[in-house]
Design a protein around this motif. Structure first.
Motif, short mmCIF file in Angstrom:
data_model
loop_
_atom_site.label_atom_id
_atom_site.label_comp_id
_atom_site.label_asym_id
_atom_site.label_seq_id
_atom_site.Cartn_x
_atom_site.Cartn_y
_atom_site.Cartn_z
N GLY B 42 -13.99 2.82 -21.84
CA GLY B 42 -13.51 2.27 -20.57
C GLY B 42 -14.52 1.33 -19.96
N CYS B 43 -15.80 1.67 -20.11
CA CYS B 43 -16.84 0.89 -19.42
C CYS B 43 -18.02 0.58 -20.32
CB CYS B 43 -17.32 1.65 -18.18
SG CYS B 43 -18.16 3.21 -18.56
N GLY B 44 -18.36 1.50 -21.22
CA GLY B 44 -19.54 1.31 -22.07
C GLY B 44 -20.84 1.51 -21.33
N CYS B 48 -17.32 5.99 -16.72
CA CYS B 48 -15.90 6.35 -16.66
C CYS B 48 -15.56 7.64 -17.40
CB CYS B 48 -15.04 5.21 -17.20
SG CYS B 48 -15.05 5.09 -19.00
N GLY B 49 -16.37 8.06 -18.36
CA GLY B 49 -16.12 9.31 -19.07
C GLY B 49 -15.00 9.27 -20.10
N CYS B 51 -15.07 8.18 -22.94
CA CYS B 51 -15.66 8.34 -24.27
C CYS B 51 -16.25 9.73 -24.45
CB CYS B 51 -16.76 7.30 -24.44
SG CYS B 51 -18.09 7.59 -23.25
N CYS B 63 -20.59 6.64 -25.51
CA CYS B 63 -21.01 5.24 -25.40
C CYS B 63 -22.50 5.14 -25.09
CB CYS B 63 -20.20 4.49 -24.34
SG CYS B 63 -20.60 4.93 -22.63
S1 FES Z 1 -16.94 4.25 -22.03
FE1 FES Z 1 -17.08 4.68 -19.92
S2 FES Z 1 -18.49 6.30 -19.92
FE2 FES Z 1 -18.48 5.74 -21.98
#
Ligand code: FES
Ligand SMILES: Cc1cc2nc3c(=O)[nH]c(=O)nc-3n(C[C@H](O)[C@H](O)[C@H](O)COP(=O)(O)OP(=O)(O)OC[C@H]3O[C@@H](n4cnc5c(N)ncnc54)[C@H](O)[C@@H]3O)c2cc1C
Ligand code: FES
Lengths: 287, 163
Positions: B42-44, B48-49, B51, B63
């Motif tokens: 979601g964010c890398g 966002c969690g 992953c 991530c």
């Molecule tokens: S992709 Fe969002 S926390 Fe890892």
């Protein structure tokens, strides 16, 4: 993706050698480092993962104090009952870092060596009078934790040095600590101000020793000796708290940014120092 | 070019091996090398969690883990949650409570919720909300998710009493 070399040494000496001679970065939990690598803000050629060195993950009691391995995640600190009892403020500060997921990885030493002025655990470990054991090509040295960060994103460590462990001193009777931060929401945000207070009381309840540290109000977290001195001998009556508040405010050299103006940060630093002192006092009275 | 590293690890109880560049995240390795596409990016950046996976029994953002770190470790992903075609009570309750819309956040929320219930079978609503603060959902408004987790916890406690 990034092109680089990864090593996971199993001794501290090997890690020191791996850090020498190049653009190397130490990896603990990676919750700062991997974010910074992804954004391109740091571009190491080599990653030296500390987590396979024995002792780097875990907490041990030694001579009444605690030794925290440099790569120990926050979640492990929160599960260590004796540590929580002796240093509740340090643990609550470490456990404020990020989410449950971040707690599974993020270390105090990483928080310290990332050298963000707003790092949550840093005022708490400074107030605790913690010492970082640093190892490098020239051997070992012990450094008060407030001497590690020198500017935002910059530390006093040589390129081949890293923090092996964080040492918290032995706890006498009637001692307590606390950390508070102000953020615009209840979770997952960066401190606008942080305040750590560590107290030791006399048998009569007067403050025998006091250490106060502030975060996010200067380029690095600050130890504020004047704020500690302001409450020595008192039982935290209103006049003493007012002196503490004033000394904390006087030490601030904040910037204004989207999270808060300089004036706001100064005001809140005084308020949080008072509140953290009251919690630390309460804990010390019960300890 | 850096050389690819050979990695042996355990995913959902099975030994697996793959090759990875040192800079590749565990999330990318799971998705691209092992075709386990349940964990999402979601964010890398750890915010966002989506992953979320378990690494040696701890909830982490994949991530923010390098694939090379997984050598000799134990990884659990959403793909291991249903047992023999039977949904885990959390998965069932997410369906019953309509705790998802687009579903992008759901694997992460399920893995994170299971991590909570495995160590705290009787969480308060506040505990659930704080535990899941690192799992963002753009669709549901969270309420249904929290209700699904509370309900699954109750059912798991009931099942434990019966057993
Ligand atoms: S992709 Fe969002 S926390 Fe890892
Ligand atoms: C979603 C999210 C939320 C966050 N929330 C907070 C928050 O609320 N408060 C807060 O303070 N921080 C927060 N952070 C930042 C980060 O999680 C912390 O700073 C954390 O403590 C870093 O520890 P780490 O072990 O992950 O460090 P790493 O990322 O591994 O390392 C950080 C830096 O320190 C260096 N380093 C690490 N260990 C050592 C060592 N032993 N010796 C020398 N150098 C070392 C690394 O080379 C790197 O430059 C957040 C991060 C994320 C992704
Ligand atoms: S259901 Fe769409 S992000 Fe959560």
């Amino acid at each position: 993706m990034l092109q680089l070399d990864y090593v996971a040494p199993t001794t501290a000496d090997e890690a020191v050698r791996a850090l020498g001679g190049g653009q190397a970065k130490v990896l603990a939990g990676g919750t700062d480092l991997l974010v910074q690598m992804r954004s391109g803000r740091v571009r190491p050629q080599r990653i030296v993962d500390l987590k396979r060195i024995p002792g780097l993950i875990g907490v041990r009691e030694e001579a009444g104090g605690f030794v925290i391995g440099a790569a120990t995640p926050g979640a492990v600190l929160g599960e260590h009952k004796a540590l929580v009892k002796a240093w509740p403020g340090v643990v609550e500060a470490a456990n404020l870092i990020g989410s449950t997921q971040v707690q599974g990885r993020a270390s105090i030493a990483g928080n310290l060596c990332n050298a963000s002025p707003a790092a949550d655990s840093v005022p708490a470990i400074i107030a605790a009078r913690a010492v970082a054991v640093v190892i490098g090509a020239k051997g070992r040295r012990e450094v008060p934790v407030e001497a590690i960060a020198v500017a935002p994103g910059k530390t006093s460590l040589a390129p081949d040095e890293f923090v092996l462990e964080i040492r918290l001193p032995a706890r006498p009777a009637r001692a307590g600590d606390a950390y508070l931060r102000s953020i615009p929401r209840t979770e997952m945000d960066i401190a606008v101000v942080g305040a750590g207070v560590n107290l030791i009381l006399n048998p009569d309840g007067g403050v025998a020793e006091a250490h106060v540290a502030l975060g996010a109000v200067a380029p690095t977290a600050l130890l504020v000796p004047e704020a500690g001195a302001a409450i020595i001998g008192s039982k935290l009556d209103e006049a003493a708290l007012e002196r503490l508040d004033a000394a904390a405010r006087a030490a601030c050299r904040p910037i204004s940014d989207k999270r808060g103006t300089a004036d706001y940060r100064i005001k809140i630093a005084g308020v949080l120092a008072r509140r953290a002192a009251k919690i630390a006092y309460q804990r010390a009275s019960e300890a | 070019m850096s050389k690819r590293t050979h990695i042996s690890t355990t995913v959902n109880g099975d030994p697996v091996e793959f090759l990875s560049d040192p800079g590749v995240t565990l999330l990318d390795a799971l998705r691209d090398e092992l075709q386990l596409t349940g964990a999402k990016e979601g964010c890398g950046s750890g915010d966002c969690g989506a992953c979320s996976v378990m690494l040696d029994g701890r909830l982490v953002c994949s991530c923010l883990v390098l694939a090379v770190e997984a050598e000799d470790r134990r990884i659990e992903t959403i793909e291991g949650m249903a047992q023999g075609g039977e949904l885990h009570p959390l998965q069932q309750k997410f369906l019953e409570h309509a705790a998802l819309q687009c579903g992008f956040c759901t694997p992460g929320l399920l893995v994170a919720s299971k991590a909570l219930l495995d160590q705290n079978p009787d969480p308060t609503e506040t505990e659930v909300r704080y535990w899941l603060a690192g799992n963002l959902c753009r669709c549901t408004g969270y309420d249904k998710i929290i209700r699904a987790v509370m309900d699954a916890a109750a059912e798991l406690r009931q099942a434990r009493r019966v057993a």
